[in-house]
Design a protein around this motif. Structure first.
Motif, PDB file in Angstrom:
ATOM      1  N   PRO A  33       0.804  -1.218   0.000  1.00  0.00           N
ATOM      2  CA  PRO A  33       0.000   0.000   0.000  1.00  0.00           C
ATOM      3  C   PRO A  33       0.843   1.277   0.000  1.00  0.00           C
ATOM      4  CG  PRO A  33      -0.169  -1.100   2.114  1.00  0.00           C
ATOM      5  CD  PRO A  33       0.576  -2.022   1.196  1.00  0.00           C
ATOM      6  N   ALA A  34       2.100   1.183   0.397  1.00  0.00           N
ATOM      7  CA  ALA A  34       2.982   2.351   0.400  1.00  0.00           C
ATOM      8  C   ALA A  34       3.657   2.555  -0.954  1.00  0.00           C
ATOM      9  CB  ALA A  34       4.030   2.196   1.488  1.00  0.00           C
ATOM     10  N   SER A  35       3.407   1.662  -1.880  1.00  0.00           N
ATOM     11  CA  SER A  35       4.055   1.703  -3.191  1.00  0.00           C
ATOM     12  C   SER A  35       3.116   2.289  -4.240  1.00  0.00           C
ATOM     13  CB  SER A  35       4.448   0.276  -3.595  1.00  0.00           C
ATOM     14  OG  SER A  35       4.781   0.199  -4.952  1.00  0.00           O
ATOM     15  N   ALA A  36       3.692   2.875  -5.257  1.00  0.00           N
ATOM     16  CA  ALA A  36       2.906   3.389  -6.374  1.00  0.00           C
ATOM     17  C   ALA A  36       2.316   2.254  -7.205  1.00  0.00           C
ATOM     18  CB  ALA A  36       3.767   4.285  -7.253  1.00  0.00           C
ATOM     19  N   ASP A  37       2.818   1.041  -7.004  1.00  0.00           N
ATOM     20  CA  ASP A  37       2.340  -0.113  -7.759  1.00  0.00           C
ATOM     21  C   ASP A  37       1.130  -0.791  -7.125  1.00  0.00           C
ATOM     22  OD1 ASP A  37       4.388   0.178  -9.631  1.00  0.00           O
ATOM     23  OD2 ASP A  37       5.756  -1.068  -8.465  1.00  0.00           O
ATOM     24  N   CYS A  38       0.667  -0.308  -5.985  1.00  0.00           N
ATOM     25  CA  CYS A  38      -0.480  -0.904  -5.297  1.00  0.00           C
ATOM     26  C   CYS A  38      -1.739  -0.757  -6.144  1.00  0.00           C
ATOM     27  CB  CYS A  38      -0.674  -0.232  -3.949  1.00  0.00           C
ATOM     28  SG  CYS A  38      -2.034  -0.911  -3.013  1.00  0.00           S
ATOM     29  N   GLN A  39      -2.482  -1.858  -6.272  1.00  0.00           N
ATOM     30  CA  GLN A  39      -3.717  -1.841  -7.047  1.00  0.00           C
ATOM     31  C   GLN A  39      -4.867  -2.367  -6.200  1.00  0.00           C
ATOM     32  OE1 GLN A  39      -2.990  -4.299 -10.445  1.00  0.00           O
ATOM     33  NE2 GLN A  39      -1.460  -2.933 -11.305  1.00  0.00           N
ATOM     34  N   HIS A  40      -6.048  -1.826  -6.426  1.00  0.00           N
ATOM     35  CA  HIS A  40      -7.267  -2.298  -5.778  1.00  0.00           C
ATOM     36  C   HIS A  40      -8.167  -2.873  -6.861  1.00  0.00           C
ATOM     37  CE1 HIS A  40      -5.644   0.553  -2.867  1.00  0.00           C
ATOM     38  NE2 HIS A  40      -6.176  -0.257  -1.969  1.00  0.00           N
ATOM     39  N   THR A  41      -8.635  -4.081  -6.618  1.00  0.00           N
ATOM     40  CA  THR A  41      -9.451  -4.773  -7.604  1.00  0.00           C
ATOM     41  C   THR A  41     -10.441  -5.671  -6.879  1.00  0.00           C
ATOM     42  OG1 THR A  41      -9.323  -6.102  -9.625  1.00  0.00           O
ATOM     43  CG2 THR A  41      -7.757  -6.659  -7.886  1.00  0.00           C
ATOM     44  N   THR A  42     -11.016  -6.616  -7.572  1.00  0.00           N
ATOM     45  CA  THR A  42     -11.896  -7.601  -6.945  1.00  0.00           C
ATOM     46  C   THR A  42     -11.346  -8.994  -7.188  1.00  0.00           C
ATOM     47  OG1 THR A  42     -13.256  -7.845  -8.919  1.00  0.00           O
ATOM     48  CG2 THR A  42     -13.947  -6.176  -7.319  1.00  0.00           C
ATOM     49  N   VAL A  43     -11.819  -9.948  -6.428  1.00  0.00           N
ATOM     50  CA  VAL A  43     -11.380 -11.331  -6.588  1.00  0.00           C
ATOM     51  C   VAL A  43     -11.595 -11.800  -8.025  1.00  0.00           C
ATOM     52  CG1 VAL A  43     -11.855 -13.726  -5.917  1.00  0.00           C
ATOM     53  CG2 VAL A  43     -11.735 -11.949  -4.170  1.00  0.00           C
ATOM     54  N   GLY A  44     -12.724 -11.451  -8.614  1.00  0.00           N
ATOM     55  CA  GLY A  44     -13.037 -11.883  -9.972  1.00  0.00           C
ATOM     56  C   GLY A  44     -12.077 -11.353 -11.019  1.00  0.00           C
ATOM     57  N   GLU A  45     -11.386 -10.264 -10.715  1.00  0.00           N
ATOM     58  CA  GLU A  45     -10.446  -9.663 -11.654  1.00  0.00           C
ATOM     59  C   GLU A  45      -9.012 -10.152 -11.458  1.00  0.00           C
ATOM     60  OE1 GLU A  45     -11.267  -7.650 -14.237  1.00  0.00           O
ATOM     61  OE2 GLU A  45     -13.339  -8.048 -13.668  1.00  0.00           O
ATOM     62  N   LEU A  46      -8.760 -10.968 -10.446  1.00  0.00           N
ATOM     63  CA  LEU A  46      -7.400 -11.461 -10.212  1.00  0.00           C
ATOM     64  C   LEU A  46      -6.972 -12.353 -11.374  1.00  0.00           C
ATOM     65  CD1 LEU A  46      -7.468 -12.434  -6.443  1.00  0.00           C
ATOM     66  CD2 LEU A  46      -6.310 -10.478  -7.474  1.00  0.00           C
ATOM     67  N   PRO A  47      -5.757 -12.132 -11.913  1.00  0.00           N
ATOM     68  CA  PRO A  47      -5.309 -12.941 -13.041  1.00  0.00           C
ATOM     69  C   PRO A  47      -4.896 -14.362 -12.648  1.00  0.00           C
ATOM     70  CG  PRO A  47      -3.600 -11.385 -12.415  1.00  0.00           C
ATOM     71  CD  PRO A  47      -4.800 -11.075 -11.575  1.00  0.00           C
ATOM     72  N   THR A  48      -4.390 -14.536 -11.431  1.00  0.00           N
ATOM     73  CA  THR A  48      -3.945 -15.863 -10.958  1.00  0.00           C
ATOM     74  C   THR A  48      -4.241 -16.008  -9.477  1.00  0.00           C
ATOM     75  OG1 THR A  48      -1.749 -15.057 -10.397  1.00  0.00           O
ATOM     76  CG2 THR A  48      -2.036 -15.955 -12.609  1.00  0.00           C
ATOM     77  N   GLY A  49      -4.121 -17.208  -8.989  1.00  0.00           N
ATOM     78  CA  GLY A  49      -4.253 -17.450  -7.564  1.00  0.00           C
ATOM     79  C   GLY A  49      -5.676 -17.571  -7.072  1.00  0.00           C
ATOM     80  N   LYS A  50      -6.638 -17.536  -7.983  1.00  0.00           N
ATOM     81  CA  LYS A  50      -8.029 -17.643  -7.566  1.00  0.00           C
ATOM     82  C   LYS A  50      -8.388 -19.109  -7.335  1.00  0.00           C
ATOM     83  CE  LYS A  50     -12.664 -16.419  -8.734  1.00  0.00           C
ATOM     84  NZ  LYS A  50     -13.602 -16.228  -9.796  1.00  0.00           N
ATOM     85  N   ALA A  51      -9.018 -19.377  -6.218  1.00  0.00           N
ATOM     86  CA  ALA A  51      -9.431 -20.735  -5.908  1.00  0.00           C
ATOM     87  C   ALA A  51     -10.560 -21.180  -6.811  1.00  0.00           C
ATOM     88  CB  ALA A  51      -9.872 -20.822  -4.445  1.00  0.00           C
ATOM     89  N   ALA A  52     -10.571 -22.437  -7.161  1.00  0.00           N
ATOM     90  CA  ALA A  52     -11.663 -22.997  -7.980  1.00  0.00           C
ATOM     91  C   ALA A  52     -12.919 -23.113  -7.134  1.00  0.00           C
ATOM     92  CB  ALA A  52     -11.260 -24.354  -8.529  1.00  0.00           C
ATOM     93  N   LYS A  53     -14.052 -22.846  -7.742  1.00  0.00           N
ATOM     94  CA  LYS A  53     -15.320 -22.939  -7.016  1.00  0.00           C
ATOM     95  C   LYS A  53     -15.884 -24.334  -7.115  1.00  0.00           C
ATOM     96  CE  LYS A  53     -16.638 -18.207  -7.257  1.00  0.00           C
ATOM     97  NZ  LYS A  53     -17.617 -17.233  -7.566  1.00  0.00           N
TER      98      LYS A  53
END
Length: 53
Positions: A33-53
């Motif tokens: 959060p202290a970095s300029a690279d910090c992004q806020h998104t939603t779980v559905g928008e995550l490109p990787t690491g999302k658990a299978a439903k």
């Protein structure tokens, strides 16, 4: 962080991140959060690491 975003019925328990990933509309923060690279998104928008439903 959750309290600051309006969530008031929260608990810390084993499986918390896994359970959070089950909801596409839940917010997530990617990066330092202290970095300029910090992004806020939603779980559905995550490109990787999302658990299978």
């Amino acid at each position: 962080m959750l309290y600051e975003n309006g969530y008031d019925n929260i608990s810390v328990y084993d499986g918390g991140w896994y359970e959070w990933l089950m909801h596409d509309d839940y917010p997530v923060q990617v990066g330092d959060p202290a970095s300029a690279d910090c992004q806020h998104t939603t779980v559905g928008e995550l490109p990787t690491g999302k658990a299978a439903k």
